[in-house]
Design a protein around this motif. Sequence first.
Motif, mmCIF file in Angstrom:
data_model
loop_
_atom_site.group_PDB
_atom_site.id
_atom_site.type_symbol
_atom_site.label_atom_id
_atom_site.label_comp_id
_atom_site.label_asym_id
_atom_site.label_seq_id
_atom_site.Cartn_x
_atom_site.Cartn_y
_atom_site.Cartn_z
ATOM 1 N N VAL A 235 0.862 -1.182 0.000
ATOM 2 C CA VAL A 235 0.000 0.000 0.000
ATOM 3 C C VAL A 235 0.898 1.232 0.000
ATOM 4 C CG1 VAL A 235 -1.712 1.334 1.306
ATOM 5 C CG2 VAL A 235 -1.843 -1.165 1.259
ATOM 6 N N LEU A 236 0.540 2.246 -0.792
ATOM 7 C CA LEU A 236 1.252 3.516 -0.779
ATOM 8 C C LEU A 236 0.349 4.554 -0.127
ATOM 9 C CD1 LEU A 236 3.748 5.170 -1.604
ATOM 10 C CD2 LEU A 236 2.523 5.753 -3.717
ATOM 11 N N ALA A 237 0.822 5.146 0.956
ATOM 12 C CA ALA A 237 0.042 6.136 1.692
ATOM 13 C C ALA A 237 0.678 7.512 1.532
ATOM 14 C CB ALA A 237 -0.035 5.763 3.166
ATOM 15 N N PRO A 238 0.092 8.404 0.713
ATOM 16 C CA PRO A 238 0.636 9.764 0.554
ATOM 17 C C PRO A 238 -0.081 10.750 1.486
ATOM 18 C CG PRO A 238 -0.922 9.320 -1.198
ATOM 19 C CD PRO A 238 -0.942 8.111 -0.291
ATOM 20 N N PHE A 239 0.671 11.740 1.980
ATOM 21 C CA PHE A 239 0.121 12.759 2.872
ATOM 22 C C PHE A 239 0.695 14.122 2.494
ATOM 23 C CE2 PHE A 239 0.849 8.812 5.223
ATOM 24 C CZ PHE A 239 -0.414 8.518 5.724
ATOM 25 N N VAL A 240 -0.119 15.169 2.603
ATOM 26 C CA VAL A 240 0.372 16.533 2.435
ATOM 27 C C VAL A 240 0.921 17.013 3.782
ATOM 28 C CG1 VAL A 240 -0.254 18.928 1.934
ATOM 29 C CG2 VAL A 240 -1.223 17.066 0.570
ATOM 30 N N VAL A 241 2.132 17.563 3.768
ATOM 31 C CA VAL A 241 2.751 18.065 5.001
ATOM 32 C C VAL A 241 2.067 19.365 5.400
ATOM 33 C CG1 VAL A 241 4.881 18.874 6.082
ATOM 34 C CG2 VAL A 241 4.938 16.966 4.450
ATOM 35 N N GLY A 242 1.584 19.427 6.632
ATOM 36 C CA GLY A 242 0.886 20.612 7.106
ATOM 37 C C GLY A 242 1.726 21.498 8.004
ATOM 38 N N SER A 243 2.376 20.899 9.022
ATOM 39 C CA SER A 243 3.115 21.686 10.016
ATOM 40 C C SER A 243 4.366 20.957 10.464
ATOM 41 C CB SER A 243 2.233 21.968 11.241
ATOM 42 O OG SER A 243 1.090 22.700 10.898
ATOM 43 N N GLN A 250 15.726 20.600 18.918
ATOM 44 C CA GLN A 250 16.503 19.503 18.334
ATOM 45 C C GLN A 250 15.651 18.306 17.891
ATOM 46 O OE1 GLN A 250 19.279 18.238 21.336
ATOM 47 N NE2 GLN A 250 17.694 17.549 22.757
ATOM 48 N N ASN A 251 14.596 17.960 18.595
ATOM 49 C CA ASN A 251 13.779 16.813 18.214
ATOM 50 C C ASN A 251 12.670 17.258 17.263
ATOM 51 O OD1 ASN A 251 15.297 15.067 19.689
ATOM 52 N ND2 ASN A 251 13.925 14.984 21.441
ATOM 53 N N ALA A 252 12.751 16.810 16.019
ATOM 54 C CA ALA A 252 11.863 17.282 14.958
ATOM 55 C C ALA A 252 10.688 16.332 14.749
ATOM 56 C CB ALA A 252 12.654 17.412 13.658
ATOM 57 N N TYR A 253 9.483 16.918 14.654
ATOM 58 C CA TYR A 253 8.273 16.165 14.338
ATOM 59 C C TYR A 253 7.595 16.828 13.146
ATOM 60 C CZ TYR A 253 8.298 13.127 18.445
ATOM 61 O OH TYR A 253 8.616 12.153 19.372
ATOM 62 N N VAL A 254 7.047 15.998 12.263
ATOM 63 C CA VAL A 254 6.383 16.505 11.068
ATOM 64 C C VAL A 254 4.897 16.170 11.158
ATOM 65 C CG1 VAL A 254 6.981 14.402 9.795
ATOM 66 C CG2 VAL A 254 6.318 16.449 8.546
ATOM 67 N N GLY A 255 4.047 17.180 10.885
ATOM 68 C CA GLY A 255 2.608 16.983 10.921
ATOM 69 C C GLY A 255 2.041 16.887 9.517
ATOM 70 N N VAL A 256 1.306 15.817 9.241
ATOM 71 C CA VAL A 256 0.703 15.623 7.921
ATOM 72 C C VAL A 256 -0.813 15.625 8.053
ATOM 73 C CG1 VAL A 256 2.688 14.305 7.092
ATOM 74 C CG2 VAL A 256 0.741 13.091 8.097
ATOM 75 N N TRP A 257 -1.481 15.996 6.959
ATOM 76 C CA TRP A 257 -2.937 15.999 6.960
ATOM 77 C C TRP A 257 -3.454 14.589 6.709
ATOM 78 C CZ3 TRP A 257 -5.502 19.719 9.048
ATOM 79 C CH2 TRP A 257 -5.007 21.031 9.014
ATOM 80 N N ASP A 258 -4.221 14.080 7.684
ATOM 81 C CA ASP A 258 -4.791 12.733 7.580
ATOM 82 C C ASP A 258 -6.066 12.707 8.421
ATOM 83 O OD1 ASP A 258 -5.207 10.063 7.052
ATOM 84 O OD2 ASP A 258 -3.787 9.351 8.572
#
Length: 285
Positions: A235-243, A250-258
């Motif tokens: 399965v390929l799960a694509p997401f648009v990066v929001g925030s 130093q600790n990086a987190y990426v928020g995607v729209w889902d």
Amino acid sequence: MTRRFLPFIAALLSLMLLSLPAFAQDEASWDKQFQAQIREWMDAISSRDPQFKQWQDAKTDVQTLGAGQHQWLVSIKKADKQVGYLVIGESPDSTSHEKFVLLEYGVGEYILFDDAFAPKEIAAEPVYDGFASHWLITQKPDTQMVNAKTGEMYPTSFQVSEPTVDAFASEQLIQNGQRLTQTRILSAIEADPFDHIGWVSQMSTTDTDVSWNQLWRQDYTSPVTLAVPIHQSQVLAPFVVGSLHLWNDQNAYVGVWDEGLRFVPYSYAHRVGRFFVNETSSPSE
């Protein structure tokens, strides 16, 4: 023979009864630390990112994820409405005191492992594995997985893999006492990754991946898409990066729209997927 063992049994029972208060005290201490950590992270996020404003003064409910996984889902509600969630783990290297880590968090009405999408099978076990999180149904002749965010049932031919989040190093995750220090919004409105499909043609190349520094520093006029192959690339799960969130600088987190914003560690997202900057502005181009 029976009488010979009576003193031993009496002594054993006495020891068990004496240990009960200590056990209860340890359990109460653990729960107090756990609840305090939940509130600390909720306050840290809601005070720094206005997208999480509804978390302020919200109520929480905790459930265990799977058997022996040392992971918990914290459901966040305000005025009886779902407004987000946290997925918390217990660090395996914690010794003298508990060390909790934040595996994932999200804001919105739809959370992971929502009862509304849960399979009706009694033997459905919630398994947290980042974007590949699922319920595992084992009572049928064939083992089957159900998507933990959408309730989509995968074919029985899909093979179950060991969770990839188990390989996380503790220092890559948000730990006790860390603060959200910086935020950045790339896409303030929820978007569908198929509204802009430039990332599809880029998947065949090997030099288009976007680094964290590029995500953080560059201004993009086109959406950034994270494409993640899950369940052994079936399965390929694509997401648009929001925030983007940076903890302790130093600790990086990426928020995607889902179905709402869903934040995972950048180190995990970068390992299991690829980031693309769309080069076309619409599906027709």
